[in-house]
Design a protein around this motif. Structure first.
Motif, PDB file in Angstrom:
ATOM      1  N   CYS A  85       0.852  -1.182   0.000  1.00 60.56           N
ATOM      2  CA  CYS A  85       0.000   0.000   0.000  1.00 60.56           C
ATOM      3  C   CYS A  85       0.890   1.234   0.000  1.00 60.56           C
ATOM      4  N   GLU A  86       0.259   2.419  -0.057  1.00 63.99           N
ATOM      5  CA  GLU A  86       1.023   3.668  -0.055  1.00 63.99           C
ATOM      6  C   GLU A  86       0.994   4.363   1.309  1.00 63.99           C
ATOM      7  N   ALA A  87      -0.173   4.348   1.949  1.00 58.37           N
ATOM      8  CA  ALA A  87      -0.349   5.062   3.220  1.00 58.37           C
ATOM      9  C   ALA A  87      -1.060   4.146   4.200  1.00 58.37           C
ATOM     10  N   PRO A 114       5.161   0.896   5.149  1.00 60.99           N
ATOM     11  CA  PRO A 114       4.828   2.274   4.758  1.00 60.99           C
ATOM     12  C   PRO A 114       3.837   2.927   5.726  1.00 60.99           C
ATOM     13  N   VAL A 115       4.241   3.085   6.979  1.00 61.15           N
ATOM     14  CA  VAL A 115       3.352   3.609   8.016  1.00 61.15           C
ATOM     15  C   VAL A 115       3.148   5.115   7.814  1.00 61.15           C
ATOM     16  N   ALA A 116       1.877   5.516   7.665  1.00 59.74           N
ATOM     17  CA  ALA A 116       1.540   6.928   7.489  1.00 59.74           C
ATOM     18  C   ALA A 116       0.846   7.512   8.717  1.00 59.74           C
ATOM     19  N   GLY A 117       0.408   6.655   9.632  1.00 52.27           N
ATOM     20  CA  GLY A 117      -0.266   7.134  10.830  1.00 52.27           C
ATOM     21  C   GLY A 117      -0.642   5.977  11.720  1.00 52.27           C
ATOM     22  N   GLY A 118      -1.120   6.308  12.914  1.00 52.02           N
ATOM     23  CA  GLY A 118      -1.468   5.256  13.860  1.00 52.02           C
ATOM     24  C   GLY A 118      -2.627   5.650  14.751  1.00 52.02           C
ATOM     25  N   TRP A 119      -3.447   4.662  15.056  1.00 52.71           N
ATOM     26  CA  TRP A 119      -4.541   4.805  16.034  1.00 52.71           C
ATOM     27  C   TRP A 119      -4.164   3.941  17.218  1.00 52.71           C
ATOM     28  N   HIS A 120      -3.967   4.585  18.373  1.00 53.82           N
ATOM     29  CA  HIS A 120      -3.429   3.909  19.546  1.00 53.82           C
ATOM     30  C   HIS A 120      -4.451   3.971  20.681  1.00 53.82           C
ATOM     31  N   LEU A 121      -4.747   2.821  21.268  1.00 53.88           N
ATOM     32  CA  LEU A 121      -5.718   2.746  22.357  1.00 53.88           C
ATOM     33  C   LEU A 121      -5.079   2.399  23.688  1.00 53.88           C
ATOM     34  N   HIS A 122      -3.752   2.204  23.714  1.00 58.48           N
ATOM     35  CA  HIS A 122      -3.014   1.829  24.921  1.00 58.48           C
ATOM     36  C   HIS A 122      -1.954   2.893  25.173  1.00 58.48           C
ATOM     37  N   ASP A 138      -4.874   4.453   2.683  1.00 59.63           N
ATOM     38  CA  ASP A 138      -5.404   3.532   1.683  1.00 59.63           C
ATOM     39  C   ASP A 138      -5.423   2.080   2.161  1.00 59.63           C
ATOM     40  N   ALA A 139      -5.017   1.848   3.424  1.00 60.24           N
ATOM     41  CA  ALA A 139      -5.031   0.499   3.987  1.00 60.24           C
ATOM     42  C   ALA A 139      -4.825   0.601   5.494  1.00 60.24           C
ATOM     43  N   ALA A 140      -5.116  -0.494   6.185  1.00 64.74           N
ATOM     44  CA  ALA A 140      -4.927  -0.523   7.638  1.00 64.74           C
ATOM     45  C   ALA A 140      -4.362  -1.877   8.047  1.00 64.74           C
ATOM     46  N   LEU A 141      -3.655  -1.852   9.149  1.00 59.63           N
ATOM     47  CA  LEU A 141      -3.082  -3.060   9.750  1.00 59.63           C
ATOM     48  C   LEU A 141      -3.479  -3.058  11.218  1.00 59.63           C
ATOM     49  N   VAL A 142      -4.239  -4.065  11.638  1.00 58.29           N
ATOM     50  CA  VAL A 142      -4.842  -4.091  12.972  1.00 58.29           C
ATOM     51  C   VAL A 142      -4.270  -5.237  13.794  1.00 58.29           C
ATOM     52  N   PRO A 176     -11.263   4.142   2.168  1.00 56.26           N
ATOM     53  CA  PRO A 176     -12.010   4.107   0.906  1.00 56.26           C
ATOM     54  C   PRO A 176     -12.440   2.685   0.550  1.00 56.26           C
ATOM     55  N   LYS A 177     -13.398   2.603  -0.344  1.00 58.11           N
ATOM     56  CA  LYS A 177     -13.865   1.304  -0.827  1.00 58.11           C
ATOM     57  C   LYS A 177     -12.707   0.513  -1.436  1.00 58.11           C
ATOM     58  N   ASP A 178     -12.707  -0.768  -1.186  1.00 54.37           N
ATOM     59  CA  ASP A 178     -11.695  -1.715  -1.670  1.00 54.37           C
ATOM     60  C   ASP A 178     -10.349  -1.602  -0.939  1.00 54.37           C
ATOM     61  N   ALA A 179     -10.305  -0.845   0.138  1.00 58.99           N
ATOM     62  CA  ALA A 179      -9.064  -0.759   0.922  1.00 58.99           C
ATOM     63  C   ALA A 179      -8.792  -2.092   1.615  1.00 58.99           C
ATOM     64  N   PRO A 180      -7.567  -2.600   1.528  1.00 57.94           N
ATOM     65  CA  PRO A 180      -7.236  -3.832   2.257  1.00 57.94           C
ATOM     66  C   PRO A 180      -7.012  -3.547   3.739  1.00 57.94           C
ATOM     67  N   ILE A 181      -7.426  -4.486   4.566  1.00 58.45           N
ATOM     68  CA  ILE A 181      -7.206  -4.395   6.012  1.00 58.45           C
ATOM     69  C   ILE A 181      -6.577  -5.703   6.454  1.00 58.45           C
ATOM     70  N   TRP A 182      -5.344  -5.616   6.926  1.00 55.91           N
ATOM     71  CA  TRP A 182      -4.667  -6.790   7.443  1.00 55.91           C
ATOM     72  C   TRP A 182      -4.952  -6.912   8.929  1.00 55.91           C
TER      73      TRP A 182
END
Length: 359
Positions: free
Chosen positions: A23-25, A41-49, A75-79, A100-106
């Motif tokens: 992915c790009e972002a 290609p880490v563009a940002g992070g959502w942190h709950l801890h 354009d993608a996420a890794l959880v 966005p639609k069709d974004a991959p989520i690992w």
């Protein structure tokens, strides 16, 4: 990067499969470690801890600690999957409203985290999850966002319950039940745990002063005390963004106020309190983790004023009485049942023993 063996097992698997993350972002969600971040290609992070978030803070506003992801383009996420299925549902719905639609989520997680049954949870907005790899007692899956959501509101996942006015000594003078908010990922969601219920039954009426509710969760302990004795100044500390949000809602529902702190330990810059109350955790995710409770009990005395009191409840098998006694010089067992015990200790001034020759 440090040795791959220093990473959590899911992150070890991830690094070995880094070439699969195309992915790009990339938005990373709740990663427990950070040493691998230049590999993707880490563009940002959502942190709950809060503890896990600390090493990411230096990267700026693209990385946020809170109950929602940063609102920018990915354009993608890794959880990293949490152990709580309802929290997984909430996180995926937030991503469905962001990506966005069709974004991959690992999705990566310890095999005990529920990742093997995640296919049953993914429906509607996502394509069926496909296995990418497994190893290190972990699994890496990928899904695709097929039906984005317009929005995802935290309140949709909130549960409010009542603590009766006769729930215990700390609540005996309430004119109405305490309203307590809970959210996915908060300890004992969607209710109150048996240990905290037991502690509430044995907390006395405190004199006016300052109170720290350590590992506050939904805030039931501190809020009950504050309802009973408005002269108390409450500080609520927890590692979880979801817990702090639930605690803030509990205070709002009951017309209370207090300071909220995101931290996984008693920071050196915290003041001294007249009282500390707690049901300390002994898990981080799926893993048994005594370090938070151990550090808390070693440092609690330093954050109590002279004659300040520590009150806590814990599973009886935990070695907390020995740690309390090592720190305070004593440990009083107030109550116990087959599973829990309530302990009390007081910060007493230790007089120095004068050395000299006997006459």
């Amino acid at each position: 990067m440090k040795s791959i063996k220093s990473l959590s097992p899911p992150s070890q698997l991830l690094i070995r499969q880094a070439d699969q993350i195309r992915c790009e972002a990339l938005l990373v969600v709740n990663p427990p470690d950070h040493e691998w971040r230049t590999e993707l290609p880490v563009a940002g992070g959502w942190h709950l801890h809060a503890g896990w978030f600390h090493p990411w803070q230096e990267l700026g506003e693209a990385h946020q600690f809170g109950t929602a992801p940063p609102q920018q383009q990915f354009d993608a996420a890794l959880v990293w999957l949490p152990k709580e299925k309802k929290l997984t549902d909430y996180m995926l719905q937030q991503l469905a409203a962001l990506l966005p639609k069709d974004a991959p989520i690992w999705l990566v997680g310890d095999n005990r985290s529920g990742i093997k049954s995640i296919a049953k949870q993914i429906e509607g907005a996502f394509s069926p999850a496909q296995k990418v790899a497994n190893g290190n007692h972990s699994t890496l899956l990928v899904t695709t966002l097929v039906a984005p959501l317009e929005h995802c509101e935290l309140d949709q996942f909130q549960h409010v319950f009542s603590v009766p006015a006769n729930a215990g000594n700390a609540a005996e003078e309430m004119t109405a039940p305490l309203q307590v908010a809970s959210l996915p990922g908060v300890f004992a969601h969607p209710g109150i745990d048996a240990g905290s219920t037991m502690l509430l039954q044995h907390l006395p009426r405190f004199k006016p002063g300052s109170v720290l509710d350590f590992a506050c969760g939904n805030g039931v302990l501190g809020a009950s005390l504050q309802r009973q004795q408005p002269g108390l100044q409450l500080t609520y500390l927890d590692v979880s963004a979801m817990a702090l949000a639930a605690c803030a809602k509990t205070l709002e529902l009951n017309g209370l106020n207090g300071e909220l702190i995101a931290a996984d330990h008693l920071r050196a810059d915290l003041p001294k309190y007249n009282y500390i109350v707690s049901h300390p955790p002994f898990h981080t995710g799926q893993a048994t983790d005594y370090s938070i409770g151990q550090q808390f009990l070693r440092n609690a005395r330093e954050h109590l004023a002279v004659n300040g009191e520590l009150w806590l409840v814990a599973n009886r098998f935990l070695p907390w009485p020995e740690l309390i006694e090592a720190s305070f010089g004593h440990c009083e067992r107030i109550a116990q049942d087959t599973k829990f015990a309530v302990y009390r200790a007081v910060h007493k001034v230790q007089r120095a023993v004068k050395k000299g020759r006997r006459r």
